[in-house]
Design an enzyme around this catalytic site. Structure first.
Site, short mmCIF file in Angstrom:
data_model
loop_
_atom_site.label_atom_id
_atom_site.label_comp_id
_atom_site.label_asym_id
_atom_site.label_seq_id
_atom_site.Cartn_x
_atom_site.Cartn_y
_atom_site.Cartn_z
CE LYS A 140 43.39 36.77 38.17
NZ LYS A 140 43.69 37.45 39.44
NE ARG B 143 49.17 46.69 39.60
CZ ARG B 143 49.24 46.35 40.88
NH1 ARG B 143 50.27 46.71 41.61
NH2 ARG B 143 48.26 45.67 41.45
N1 BES Z 1 41.77 41.44 37.80
C1 BES Z 1 42.47 41.26 39.01
C2 BES Z 1 41.76 41.89 40.21
C3 BES Z 1 40.41 41.34 40.59
C4 BES Z 1 40.31 40.41 41.60
C5 BES Z 1 39.26 41.78 39.99
C6 BES Z 1 39.07 39.92 41.97
C7 BES Z 1 38.02 41.30 40.35
C8 BES Z 1 37.92 40.38 41.35
C9 BES Z 1 43.87 41.87 38.91
O1 BES Z 1 44.43 41.86 37.66
C10 BES Z 1 44.76 41.10 39.81
O2 BES Z 1 44.96 39.96 39.54
N2 BES Z 1 45.25 41.74 40.87
C11 BES Z 1 46.11 41.09 41.79
C12 BES Z 1 47.28 42.01 42.04
C13 BES Z 1 48.41 41.35 42.78
C14 BES Z 1 49.06 40.28 41.94
C15 BES Z 1 49.41 42.41 43.17
C16 BES Z 1 45.32 40.87 43.07
O3 BES Z 1 44.47 41.69 43.41
O4 BES Z 1 45.52 39.84 43.70
MN MN Z 2 45.49 40.05 37.27
#
Ligand code: BES
Ligand code: MN
Ligand code: ZN
Length: 503
Positions: A280, A354
């Site tokens: 990230k 997931r």
């Molecule tokens: N934990 C994150 C989602 C999240 C984002 C929670 C902001 C709280 C605040 C999750 O694991 C994630 O990174 N999701 C990605 C999925 C994508 C890579 C398909 C996302 O939402 O960008």
């Molecule tokens: Mn994630």
């Protein structure tokens, strides 16, 4: 928790000295009979002050009088309750929160639980007093255990004793025992979410769930060997880049009929989500300490159900991992085998929640044959795009369960909004190389493709997925929460159980 108020219930004692006196009025500036007795002649002063301040009793507004003449109180706070004929239980909780927000950091206070013509929706007076008490508790929460240097005016300067005045002390005390148990579950969840990730890693999170044993919950911690033996390759793949070991915790509360199928709650417990190799960006990454808010909610809920001795068989299962980049971390392109036997191609290591839930859902279904499964997860940024901080996303294969969750959400203010599922979305996670892939390939519909992924691990079991990325942390602050971590979902799911699955 530092400076938590001590809450008691008692009858009206007009003329007795108090530090702060809180009363409620309606939008016609009318008080209930108890408040009238407590105020005595001062009621007339309030009317004059209200005029001078243009205070109309509108819901959420307050009027404050210092050293009010004719009253043995240093401070009188009048809180507007708006149209009191329409009040519901949750309105009383919120009013309690508003009252707590007006109390000084130390000293005694009396909150008069009395409103003119409160509607039937708010319940009998003893219950109203108990709901106010729950609001006080929730509002008073602050996570300050790591602050060692504070300005003098920030320091909690003593105990806070709050007496809630009601005409039905017996009922109020009894009802409050239950409301307190629920509030303590919420505060427990908030604490877990607020904790920094160097302190709360999977093993430590698991260790903290052992506290639930005191309330009569059975707690079982599955270690690495157990997870490997179960074949949880999807969950283990997420944790393999971390120096910290993964864990799954199973919590059981058996307050229902012997042998009756349990209700099941499952939580995403990513103690920190860097994104892994698909790392990230730096900005805001610290918020990913809250990526275990789903698991925290399940723990708080199980604590609440056990502490109030809910007449239900319930099981809570949480998957605890840390998602880190490392020489041993999972790669995009890897194919892992889940406990269900289905294989998964990893496209993006940041779509890790997931993977954890797929294995935990399958395990719960196989092991407990539950009546239904509800999982909570800070699963996607996409749900924030769709719903903001106001509603959690609800995805489900069952209309009855969805309706019940929606109703419980409206009753507690933890609202959910149903989102679609369907074969057209499901197709998007088919993989060239494995049974499925862990992202949909496009950002569009990202919360839905994530839910479709989960659905592949629930079979025919009635199931609902709550995407709480927008509500579990950094959510809209309100009268009963001023903390980064909201403890979202504990009250909603407690109500779901109480209204539909007990007895
Ligand atoms: N934990 C994150 C989602 C999240 C984002 C929670 C902001 C709280 C605040 C999750 O694991 C994630 O990174 N999701 C990605 C999925 C994508 C890579 C398909 C996302 O939402 O960008
Ligand atoms: Mn994630
Ligand atoms: Zn995550």
């Amino acid at each position: 928790m530092a400076n938590a108020p001590k809450i008691a219930f008692g009858p009206a004692t007009p003329g007795k000295a108090v530090g702060t006196l809180v009363v409620f009025c309606d939008e016609a500036l009318k008080f209930g009979p108890l408040a009238v007795r407590m105020l005595g002649e001062v009621a007339a002063v309030v009317t004059r002050a209200a005029k001078a301040e243009r205070f109309t009793g509108k819901s959420g507004t307050t009027l404050e009088l210092l050293i009010p003449q004719g009253l043995k109180a240093d401070r009188l706070v009048v809180i507007g309750a708006g149209r009191t004929t329409d009040l519901k239980r949750q309105d009383l909780v919120n009013l309690g929160g508003a009252a707590m927000g007006k109390l000084p950091k130390a000293g005694d206070a009396v909150v008069v639980a009395d409103l003119p013509a409160a509607s039937k929706g708010a319940g009998p007076s003893g219950h109203q007093a108990a709901d106010l008490g729950q609001g006080l508790m929730l509002r008073a929460y602050a996570f300050d255990r790591y602050k060692t240097k504070r300005k003098p005016d920030e320091l909690p300067s003593g105990t806070r004793n709050v007496t809630i005045v009601t005409d039905d002390v017996g009922t109020a005390r009894k009802a409050f025992a239950e409301r307190e148990a629920i509030a303590e579950g919420v505060l427990m969840a908030r604490d877990l979410v607020n904790e920094p990730p160097n302190v709360l890693y999977p093993e430590e999170f698991a260790r903290r769930t052992l506290a639930l044993k005191k309330t009569g919950c059975a707690v079982e911690i599955l270690n690495m060997a157990a997870l490997k033996k179960l074949g949880m390759g999807a969950l283990l793949g997420v944790g393999q880049g971390s120096a910290r070991e993964s864990r799954v915790v199973v919590m059981r509360w058996n307050g229902g009929k012997k042998g009756e199928a349990p209700v099941a709650f499952i939580g995403k417990g990513v103690c920190f989500d860097t994104g892994g190799i698909s790392i990230k960006p730096a900005a805001g990454m610290e918020d990913m300490k809250g990526d275990m808010a789903g698991a925290a909610c399940v723990v708080g809920l199980m604590q609440a159900l056990a502490a109030r001795k809910a007449k239900v068989n319930a099981v809570g299962v949480i998957g605890l991992v840390e998602n880190m980049p490392d020489g041993n971390a999972q790669r995009p392109g890897d194919i892992v085998k889940s406990m269900s036997g289905q294989t998964i191609e990893i496209i993006n290591t940041d779509a890790e929640g997931r993977l954890v839930l797929g294995d935990v859902l399958w395990y719960t279904k196989e092991k407990f044959k539950p009546k239904f499964m509800v999982n909570l997860a800070t699963l996607t940024g996409a749900i924030l795009v769709a719903l903001g901080h106001e509603y959690a996303g609800l995805f489900s294969n069952n209309d009855e369960l969805s309706e019940r969750l929606t109703k419980s959400g409206e009753a507690t203010g933890e609202t959910v909004w149903r989102m679609p599922l369907g074969p057209a979305y499901d197709k998007m996670i088919d993989s060239k190389f494995a049974d499925m892939k862990n992202t949909g390939g496009s950002r569009y519909g990202g919360a839905i493709t994530a839910a479709q992924f989960l659905q592949r691990f629930v079979d025919k079991t009635p199931w609902a997925h709550l995407d709480i990325a927008g509500t579990g942390m950094d959510s809209r602050q309100n009268e009963i929460n001023k903390s980064w971590a909201s403890g979202w979902g504990v009250r909603l799911l407690d109500r779901l159980v109480a209204d539909y699955y007990e007895g």
